[in-house]
Design an enzyme around this catalytic site. Structure first.
Site, PDB file in Angstrom:
ATOM      1  N   SER A 148      63.342  64.837 -52.362  1.00  0.00           N
ATOM      2  CA  SER A 148      63.765  63.430 -52.401  1.00  0.00           C
ATOM      3  C   SER A 148      64.175  62.919 -53.772  1.00  0.00           C
ATOM      4  CB  SER A 148      62.651  62.534 -51.851  1.00  0.00           C
ATOM      5  OG  SER A 148      62.757  62.459 -50.460  1.00  0.00           O
ATOM      6  N   LYS A 163      67.703  61.870 -54.002  1.00  0.00           N
ATOM      7  CA  LYS A 163      68.210  60.586 -53.489  1.00  0.00           C
ATOM      8  C   LYS A 163      68.666  59.668 -54.623  1.00  0.00           C
ATOM      9  CE  LYS A 163      65.137  60.839 -49.449  1.00  0.00           C
ATOM     10  NZ  LYS A 163      63.803  60.493 -48.937  1.00  0.00           N
ATOM     11  N   TYR A 181      72.852  66.352 -46.485  1.00  0.00           N
ATOM     12  CA  TYR A 181      71.510  65.873 -46.838  1.00  0.00           C
ATOM     13  C   TYR A 181      70.511  67.027 -47.025  1.00  0.00           C
ATOM     14  CZ  TYR A 181      66.974  63.647 -46.559  1.00  0.00           C
ATOM     15  OH  TYR A 181      65.682  63.268 -46.838  1.00  0.00           O
ATOM     16  N   TYR A 187      57.256  56.600 -52.671  1.00  0.00           N
ATOM     17  CA  TYR A 187      56.722  56.542 -51.309  1.00  0.00           C
ATOM     18  C   TYR A 187      55.789  55.331 -51.157  1.00  0.00           C
ATOM     19  CZ  TYR A 187      58.353  61.392 -51.191  1.00  0.00           C
ATOM     20  OH  TYR A 187      59.100  62.538 -51.262  1.00  0.00           O
ATOM     21  N   VAL A 218      58.833  65.853 -51.909  1.00  0.00           N
ATOM     22  CA  VAL A 218      57.765  66.614 -51.266  1.00  0.00           C
ATOM     23  C   VAL A 218      57.638  68.039 -51.799  1.00  0.00           C
ATOM     24  CG1 VAL A 218      57.667  65.309 -49.100  1.00  0.00           C
ATOM     25  CG2 VAL A 218      59.227  67.244 -49.303  1.00  0.00           C
TER      26      VAL A 218
HETATM   27  N1  GLU Z   1      64.107  67.006 -47.154  1.00  0.00           N
HETATM   28  C1  GLU Z   1      62.915  66.232 -47.014  1.00  0.00           C
HETATM   29  C2  GLU Z   1      62.967  65.426 -45.741  1.00  0.00           C
HETATM   30  O1  GLU Z   1      63.948  64.821 -45.480  1.00  0.00           O
HETATM   31  C3  GLU Z   1      62.781  65.337 -48.197  1.00  0.00           C
HETATM   32  C4  GLU Z   1      61.515  64.592 -48.132  1.00  0.00           C
HETATM   33  C5  GLU Z   1      61.013  64.097 -49.448  1.00  0.00           C
HETATM   34  O2  GLU Z   1      61.033  64.774 -50.467  1.00  0.00           O
HETATM   35  O3  GLU Z   1      60.543  62.945 -49.402  1.00  0.00           O
HETATM   36  O4  GLU Z   1      62.058  65.387 -44.995  1.00  0.00           O
END
Ligand code: GLU
Length: 340
Positions: free
Chosen positions: A82, A85, A207, A259, A277
């Site tokens: 993430s 992002k 993604y 988060y 994550v």
């Molecule tokens: N590829 C992971 C998902 O979409 C990223 C989650 C993350 O790092 O928060 O579940």
């Protein structure tokens, strides 16, 4: 006015003299302090992530002058997840500007988990670009604008920000593609809401790939330093983002980047940051440094346990908190701008 008791002024003064050895010392000592910590669990909802060696632990700081200080497994690679992002959001801001991006995705913290299959009921758009729905909406727009080469452009930009060619971890990518049913559901929800009109798998391909880009702690530190340095990578001089994109990106990192632990992080660390994550955290000290940490064991909020503790430690020792009363970081770390 007295300095905040949380600031270790001895260390702050040591750093004020700005020798590389002293800065290295702070980074190494914060890393050492957390080394014995085995709290938390490695993410396993993406099967391939569960195989990551849980004890790896790297910390890196990159200054806006391009100096790097690191400790531990700072060159161990992991998937960016993430943290990506942040950079796709900044990329879209740069491509189409704030108004169009804010039409697509909000900047409102959400009390729902990062992978929730919902939109903001007031707008029928994702709450913010740091939750999956927002990041997938951003991906959809990038895919629409850039066509089938969208991911190549993403990878190119990430590589320029890290200052080296990055690659995709194909195993993690396949693992996410096979098991990413929630993300697929979000993809369809977005399409139904008219956020994009593309086959959902084309959007999710971008993604899942962006989440599977392999980085190390130094890469994250340099990527953070690029934002700290007003959008210019301090290592290679690549000018990637304008001031508006940097400001909007740092703002949403500050409010939504960690988060369900974003509030606690803002209060204890006081820096814009994003975690993934995979166990990575990228934090930014505006106009000064980028911090990259990697340690795969996560707390209940989904943030790297040792990563968070390191950032708290650095923030306290160096006075990096944005609202620290004394905030020695603002002045002494500026010294890093001086030629060595
Ligand atoms: N590829 C992971 C998902 O979409 C990223 C989650 C993350 O790092 O928060 O579940």
């Amino acid at each position: 006015m007295t300095a905040s008791p949380s600031i270790n002024t001895a260390e702050a003064n040591a750093l004020a003299s700005q020798t590389a050895a002293e800065i290295e010392y702070i980074v190494i000592s914060r890393h050492n302090q957390m080394l014995a910590n085995r709290d938390g669990e490695v993410a396993d909802y993406i099967p391939e992530l569960a195989k990551v060696p849980a004890d790896q632990f790297g910390l890196a700081v990159a200054s806006k002058t391009g100096q790097i200080f690191s400790a531990g497994d700072a060159q161990a690679t992991f998937t960016i997840q993430s943290v990506s992002k942040v950079y796709t959001f900044a990329m879209l801001l740069e491509l189409v500007g704030r108004e169009e991006v804010y039409d697509l995705v909000g900047v409102q913290p959400s009390s729902d988990p990062f992978n929730t299959i919902t939109l903001d009921p007031r707008t029928n758009r994702p709450f913010n670009p740091m939750v999956n729905a927002g990041a997938i909406a951003v991906c959809g727009r990038l895919r629409q604008l850039l066509g089938p080469s969208a991911f190549d452009e993403v990878l190119k930009l990430f590589s320029r920000a890290a200052g080296r060619p990055l690659e995709v971890d194909e195993k993690v990518f396949e693992s996410e593609r096979e098991t990413g049913h929630r993300n697929r559901a979000i993809g369809h929800l977005l399409r139904a809401a008219g956020v994009y009109d593309l086959p959902v798998d084309e959007v999710l391909d971008v993604y899942f790939r962006q989440c599977s880009i392999k980085v190390n702690a130094i890469d994250l530190a340099v990527m953070g330093a690029t934002l700290a340095n007003l959008g210019v990578n301090p290592r290679n001089g690549e000018d990637l983002f304008g001031l508006d994109a940097v400001r909007d990106t740092l703002s949403v990192m500050f409010t939504c980047g960690m988060y369900d632990g974003a509030g606690d992080w803002a209060s204890r660390v006081g820096l814009p940051a994003k975690s993934g994550v995979g166990g990575g955290i990228m934090a930014v000290v505006n106009r000064q440094i980028g911090i990259g940490v990697f340690s795969p064991r996560l707390d209940e909020a989904g943030n790297s346990v040792r990563g968070k503790m390191c950032c708290i430690g650095l923030s306290e020792a160096l006075g990096l908190h944005a609202f620290d009363a004394a905030n020695p970081g603002s002045s002494f770390l500026k010294g890093l701008a001086k030629p060595a």
